[in-house]
Design a protein around this motif. Structure first.
Motif, PDB file in Angstrom:
ATOM      1  N   LEU A   1       5.691   1.797  10.895  1.00 26.77           N
ATOM      2  CA  LEU A   1       5.859   1.685   9.449  1.00 26.77           C
ATOM      3  C   LEU A   1       6.390   2.996   8.869  1.00 26.77           C
ATOM      4  O   LEU A   1       5.700   3.691   8.118  1.00 26.77           O
ATOM      5  CB  LEU A   1       4.521   1.313   8.789  1.00 26.77           C
ATOM      6  CG  LEU A   1       3.879   0.004   9.242  1.00 26.77           C
ATOM      7  CD1 LEU A   1       2.490  -0.139   8.636  1.00 26.77           C
ATOM      8  CD2 LEU A   1       4.754  -1.190   8.864  1.00 26.77           C
ATOM      9  N   PRO A   2       7.605   3.367   9.222  1.00 26.55           N
ATOM     10  CA  PRO A   2       8.158   4.632   8.721  1.00 26.55           C
ATOM     11  C   PRO A   2       8.266   4.596   7.194  1.00 26.55           C
ATOM     12  O   PRO A   2       8.554   3.566   6.603  1.00 26.55           O
ATOM     13  CB  PRO A   2       9.542   4.694   9.373  1.00 26.55           C
ATOM     14  CG  PRO A   2       9.876   3.276   9.718  1.00 26.55           C
ATOM     15  CD  PRO A   2       8.579   2.617  10.035  1.00 26.55           C
ATOM     16  N   GLY A   3       7.995   5.722   6.600  1.00 30.85           N
ATOM     17  CA  GLY A   3       8.074   5.797   5.139  1.00 30.85           C
ATOM     18  C   GLY A   3       6.729   5.683   4.453  1.00 30.85           C
ATOM     19  O   GLY A   3       6.607   6.004   3.271  1.00 30.85           O
ATOM     20  N   ILE A   4       5.702   5.203   5.181  1.00 32.91           N
ATOM     21  CA  ILE A   4       4.356   5.124   4.617  1.00 32.91           C
ATOM     22  C   ILE A   4       3.510   6.258   5.201  1.00 32.91           C
ATOM     23  O   ILE A   4       3.390   6.368   6.421  1.00 32.91           O
ATOM     24  CB  ILE A   4       3.688   3.765   4.927  1.00 32.91           C
ATOM     25  CG1 ILE A   4       4.482   2.627   4.302  1.00 32.91           C
ATOM     26  CG2 ILE A   4       2.243   3.744   4.408  1.00 32.91           C
ATOM     27  CD1 ILE A   4       3.900   1.255   4.581  1.00 32.91           C
ATOM     28  N   PRO A   5       2.925   7.108   4.379  1.00 29.92           N
ATOM     29  CA  PRO A   5       2.056   8.172   4.909  1.00 29.92           C
ATOM     30  C   PRO A   5       0.854   7.561   5.643  1.00 29.92           C
ATOM     31  O   PRO A   5       0.258   6.596   5.161  1.00 29.92           O
ATOM     32  CB  PRO A   5       1.601   8.929   3.666  1.00 29.92           C
ATOM     33  CG  PRO A   5       2.550   8.545   2.587  1.00 29.92           C
ATOM     34  CD  PRO A   5       3.020   7.162   2.912  1.00 29.92           C
TER      35      PRO A   5
ATOM     36  N   VAL B   1       0.844  -1.191   0.000  1.00 31.11           N
ATOM     37  CA  VAL B   1       0.000   0.000   0.000  1.00 31.11           C
ATOM     38  C   VAL B   1       0.882   1.244   0.000  1.00 31.11           C
ATOM     39  O   VAL B   1       1.999   1.241   0.508  1.00 31.11           O
ATOM     40  CB  VAL B   1      -0.976   0.041   1.202  1.00 31.11           C
ATOM     41  CG1 VAL B   1      -1.990  -1.084   1.105  1.00 31.11           C
ATOM     42  CG2 VAL B   1      -0.236  -0.006   2.526  1.00 31.11           C
ATOM     43  N   ASP B   2       0.376   2.308  -0.609  1.00 31.66           N
ATOM     44  CA  ASP B   2       1.107   3.573  -0.679  1.00 31.66           C
ATOM     45  C   ASP B   2       0.784   4.490   0.498  1.00 31.66           C
ATOM     46  O   ASP B   2       1.515   5.453   0.757  1.00 31.66           O
ATOM     47  CB  ASP B   2       0.760   4.295  -1.983  1.00 31.66           C
ATOM     48  CG  ASP B   2       1.144   3.477  -3.209  1.00 31.66           C
ATOM     49  OD1 ASP B   2       2.343   3.172  -3.360  1.00 31.66           O
ATOM     50  OD2 ASP B   2       0.241   3.142  -4.006  1.00 31.66           O
ATOM     51  N   MET B   3      -0.319   4.211   1.186  1.00 31.14           N
ATOM     52  CA  MET B   3      -0.757   5.062   2.285  1.00 31.14           C
ATOM     53  C   MET B   3      -1.727   4.276   3.147  1.00 31.14           C
ATOM     54  O   MET B   3      -2.383   3.343   2.667  1.00 31.14           O
ATOM     55  CB  MET B   3      -1.452   6.316   1.736  1.00 31.14           C
ATOM     56  CG  MET B   3      -1.901   7.316   2.794  1.00 31.14           C
ATOM     57  SD  MET B   3      -2.538   8.832   2.012  1.00 31.14           S
ATOM     58  CE  MET B   3      -2.909   9.803   3.481  1.00 31.14           C
TER      59      MET B   3
END
Length: 219
Positions: free
Chosen positions: A95-99, A75-77
């Motif tokens: 989950l760092p890096g995922i908005p 998933v992107d977000m």
């Protein structure tokens, strides 16, 4: 649409445990109808049949929300579809890096566009965290009579009381109504509230979707 030509994929977490697919996928449908370039996948947390309508239930839900977030693939977000934004901070850490965002902070951000006296309409006698934190000195709080959980919104009397509370907020000087429960988006009451009060009404599910859309076009 992402630069790779694939749809921007959003993992959406419902904090109400639900087997009724009409209800379960309602937020997903609303977002994808308004923002067709988004691909939304919905999961609900287990053992939370009344959703979140108290600090205790929120505390119980957070570990389940984080586990659910970790279960998404590619998933992107991630959106936590709840005005309390439960688990948003914890997911960002896990989950760092995922908005990651939620219904509360997105609704408040949009409400401030329409005025400085924000009518907050929810199902608890306290405002969710983002509303308290970001609307200090600007908030007018109202809770519909007899509505104590998201399930109460799904009966005709619950809807009637939501409209009555919206009118009270206008009488108290609200310039805009910020819904403080995504269950109000589930029943699609925002348009009716706008017609009854003449005020802009911020729907938290559409607010989440708008922020996801913005995230998708900035990539």
């Amino acid at each position: 649409m992402s630069k790779q030509g694939k749809k921007f994929k959003v993992g959406l977490i419902r904090v109400l445990t639900c087997e009724d697919t009409e209800v379960l996928y309602s937020h997903q449908r609303q977002i994808m109808e308004k923002f067709p370039t988004l691909d939304v996948e919905t999961r609900c947390i287990p053992d939370q049949p009344e959703g979140i309508h108290s600090p205790k239930l929120c505390e119980m839900a957070i570990p389940k929300i984080v586990d659910t977030a970790k279960a998404f693939r590619d998933v992107d977000m991630i959106i936590v579809s709840c005005a309390d934004d439960p688990g948003v901070r914890q997911i960002r850490e896990a989950l760092p890096g995922i908005p990651v965002t939620g219904g509360g902070e997105t609704t408040v951000a949009l409400a401030l566009r329409y005025g400085s006296k924000i009518g907050v309409l929810g199902i608890t006698d306290y405002a969710p965290d983002a509303y308290k934190r970001l609307l200090e000195g600007k908030m007018i709080l109202e809770k519909p009579e007899g509505v104590d959980s998201t399930l109460d919104l799904m009966i005709p009397e619950g809807r009637k009381q939501v409209i009555a509370s919206g009118k009270k907020l206008k009488e108290k000087g609200a310039e805009v109504i910020a819904l403080a429960c995504t269950g109000m988006a589930t029943i699609g009451v925002a348009k009716e509230l706008e017609e009854a009060t003449g005020l802009p009404v911020i729907d938290p599910v559409l607010a989440e979707g708008l922020f996801a859309y913005y995230e998708s076009i900035r990539r």
